[in-house]
Structure formats: structure tokens, C-alpha cells
Design a protein around this motif. Structure first.
Motif, PDB file in Angstrom:
ATOM      1  N   TRP A 113       0.830  -1.197   0.000  1.00  0.00           N
ATOM      2  CA  TRP A 113       0.000   0.000   0.000  1.00  0.00           C
ATOM      3  C   TRP A 113       0.874   1.260   0.000  1.00  0.00           C
ATOM      4  CZ3 TRP A 113      -0.669   3.923   3.665  1.00  0.00           C
ATOM      5  CH2 TRP A 113      -1.719   4.801   3.387  1.00  0.00           C
ATOM      6  N   ILE A 114       1.944   1.260   0.794  1.00  0.00           N
ATOM      7  CA  ILE A 114       2.863   2.411   0.821  1.00  0.00           C
ATOM      8  C   ILE A 114       3.464   2.617  -0.563  1.00  0.00           C
ATOM      9  CG2 ILE A 114       5.156   3.151   1.663  1.00  0.00           C
ATOM     10  CD1 ILE A 114       3.051   3.775   3.669  1.00  0.00           C
ATOM     11  N   GLN A 115       3.843   1.555  -1.234  1.00  0.00           N
ATOM     12  CA  GLN A 115       4.416   1.681  -2.575  1.00  0.00           C
ATOM     13  C   GLN A 115       3.398   2.249  -3.561  1.00  0.00           C
ATOM     14  OE1 GLN A 115       5.967  -2.258  -3.302  1.00  0.00           O
ATOM     15  NE2 GLN A 115       7.629  -1.972  -1.821  1.00  0.00           N
ATOM     16  N   ARG A 116       2.127   1.823  -3.451  1.00  0.00           N
ATOM     17  CA  ARG A 116       1.082   2.396  -4.321  1.00  0.00           C
ATOM     18  C   ARG A 116       0.861   3.870  -4.003  1.00  0.00           C
ATOM     19  NH1 ARG A 116      -1.473  -2.264  -2.769  1.00  0.00           N
ATOM     20  NH2 ARG A 116      -3.163  -1.149  -1.737  1.00  0.00           N
ATOM     21  N   LEU A 117       0.900   4.225  -2.715  1.00  0.00           N
ATOM     22  CA  LEU A 117       0.758   5.621  -2.316  1.00  0.00           C
ATOM     23  C   LEU A 117       1.898   6.452  -2.878  1.00  0.00           C
ATOM     24  CD1 LEU A 117      -0.598   7.904  -0.714  1.00  0.00           C
ATOM     25  CD2 LEU A 117       0.668   7.114   1.309  1.00  0.00           C
ATOM     26  N   ARG A 118       3.116   5.959  -2.778  1.00  0.00           N
ATOM     27  CA  ARG A 118       4.276   6.670  -3.336  1.00  0.00           C
ATOM     28  C   ARG A 118       4.107   6.899  -4.845  1.00  0.00           C
ATOM     29  NH1 ARG A 118       8.918   6.826  -0.223  1.00  0.00           N
ATOM     30  NH2 ARG A 118       9.039   5.340   1.485  1.00  0.00           N
ATOM     31  N   SER A 119       3.672   5.858  -5.549  1.00  0.00           N
ATOM     32  CA  SER A 119       3.474   5.976  -7.005  1.00  0.00           C
ATOM     33  C   SER A 119       2.409   7.009  -7.335  1.00  0.00           C
ATOM     34  CB  SER A 119       3.080   4.623  -7.598  1.00  0.00           C
ATOM     35  OG  SER A 119       4.114   3.699  -7.470  1.00  0.00           O
ATOM     36  N   ALA A 120       1.314   7.000  -6.580  1.00  0.00           N
ATOM     37  CA  ALA A 120       0.245   7.969  -6.822  1.00  0.00           C
ATOM     38  C   ALA A 120       0.720   9.394  -6.543  1.00  0.00           C
ATOM     39  CB  ALA A 120      -0.969   7.629  -5.961  1.00  0.00           C
ATOM     40  N   MET A 134       1.111  12.443  -9.264  1.00  0.00           N
ATOM     41  CA  MET A 134       0.483  13.737  -8.997  1.00  0.00           C
ATOM     42  C   MET A 134       1.521  14.867  -9.071  1.00  0.00           C
ATOM     43  SD  MET A 134      -1.317  15.130  -5.547  1.00  0.00           S
ATOM     44  CE  MET A 134       0.312  15.365  -4.846  1.00  0.00           C
ATOM     45  N   GLU A 135       2.702  14.637  -8.480  1.00  0.00           N
ATOM     46  CA  GLU A 135       3.757  15.654  -8.498  1.00  0.00           C
ATOM     47  C   GLU A 135       4.252  15.896  -9.927  1.00  0.00           C
ATOM     48  OE1 GLU A 135       5.630  14.862  -4.038  1.00  0.00           O
ATOM     49  OE2 GLU A 135       6.587  13.936  -5.774  1.00  0.00           O
TER      50      GLU A 135
END
Length: 183
Positions: A167-174, A178-179
């Protein structure tokens, strides 16, 4: 679930001292208690008063005297009744999610540092539980079914840390997408 039932569960397998119970409760990945002395000894007094355990004082020459606690037949019946009751729904409370929910004041760099620290903690916890799994069982085994249940409990604990890391890896990718879209 009360700590009393957890103690009865451990005593079902073998007689234990208060110190032994403290270590087992502290080492358990599935119990919500810290296993501090106050919790354990208060519970043991309650269990003695209910007649669900007995104790024997063992005098040792080279070590301090200790009390060994043993489950009684009525304690076995209480444990069985508790096991047969409906289980509580799982709790879903994570301090990490609360911190993220209120992280709007962090800079991008601070947010990434926080994610790094959290992910490293997840990795450490997963390694800790993997090593613990290799070294010991959750409770002494009495048969194949109990061994299977213990293995599945370990798998459940490990899957939490793995899922959280994913989940953390998916959050980082998202966040990265966005950035990149904002630039």
C-alpha cells in the motif's frame, strides 16, 4: 476477549509461572496486551477466585520461589465456552493513517521522509515476525490441526506487513504521478 481467557489458553497447554505468562503474552503477535505484571497478576488473582486455576508454590535452592499456575476443569470449561462464543469484529485503527490524515502541513520532502520511516518500520516488523516464526510456535502444538492453525496465524500476521508495504508503494506511485502532473 479478556486477558483472563488468554491466560487460560496458555495454561491449557502447560503449567506456567506469572513470569512465563508475561513472556508469552509479550511475545505474542496476536494479543492486544502489553503483558505487564499488574495485568497478569491481577488476572491470576481473579482466575484463582473464580476457581479456574490453582497454583503450587515451588521452592528452588538456586532461584527464587515461584508459583506455578495450572488450569482447573472449570477453567477448561470457561475457556471452551469463551472459544465457542461469537468473536468480536476486527478493529481497524492505525495511528499511521491518522498521522497521514493530518499531514497536510508537511512539505513533500517531509512526507517522503515519513513514508520512508514507516516503510522501514514495516520491513523491520515483518523480519522480526519471520524470525520469530522460524524460532518458535505461537503455542505448544498438540496435533496437526493446531500446527496448521498456528502456521495460518503466522501467515496472517506477515500478510499484514506485506500488504501495508504494498500500500505504501502504491501511495508513493500515486504521489509521484500527482507531483509529475503538477510540474
Amino acid at each position: 476477549m479478556s486477558i483472563n481467557h488468554a491466560i487460560l489458553g496458555f495454561l491449557r497447554e502447560c503449567s506456567l509461572s506469572g513470569y512465563d505468562l508475561k513472556k508469552r503474552i509479550q511475545d505474542s503477535p496476536i494479543l492486544p496486551w502489553s503483558g505487564n505484571n499488574n495485568q497478569i497478576y491481577k488476572a491470576l488473582v481473579e482466575l484463582l477466585e473464580e476457581g479456574w486455576v490453582t497454583h503450587e508454590v515451588l521452592h528452588q535452592e538456586s532461584s527464587p520461589t515461584k508459583k506455578m499456575y495450572t488450569i482447573t476443569e472449570s477453567g477448561e470449561a470457561e475457556l471452551r465456552n469463551w472459544v465457542l462464543t461469537s468473536c468480536e469484529p476486527p478493529e481497524f485503527k492505525k495511528l499511521a493513517l491518522a498521522q497521514l490524515a493530518f499531514a497536510s502541513g508537511l512539505t513533500d520532502a517531509e512526507l517522503h521522509q515519513w513514508l520512508d520511516r514507516y516503510e522501514q518500520e514495516l520491513v523491520s516488523q515483518r523480519h522480526y515476525h519471520e524470525e520469530k516464526r522460524r524460532r518458535e510456535a505461537i503455542a505448544p502444538c498438540t496435533g496437526r490441526r493446531e500446527l496448521l492453525i498456528q502456521e495460518m496465524i503466522h501467515e496472517n500476521v506477515l500478510s499484514f506487513y506485506t500488504s501495508e508495504q504494498n500500500w505504501i508503494q502504491r501511495l508513493r506511485s500515486a504521489i509521484k504521478r500527482m507531483e509529475e502532473g503538477a510540474e
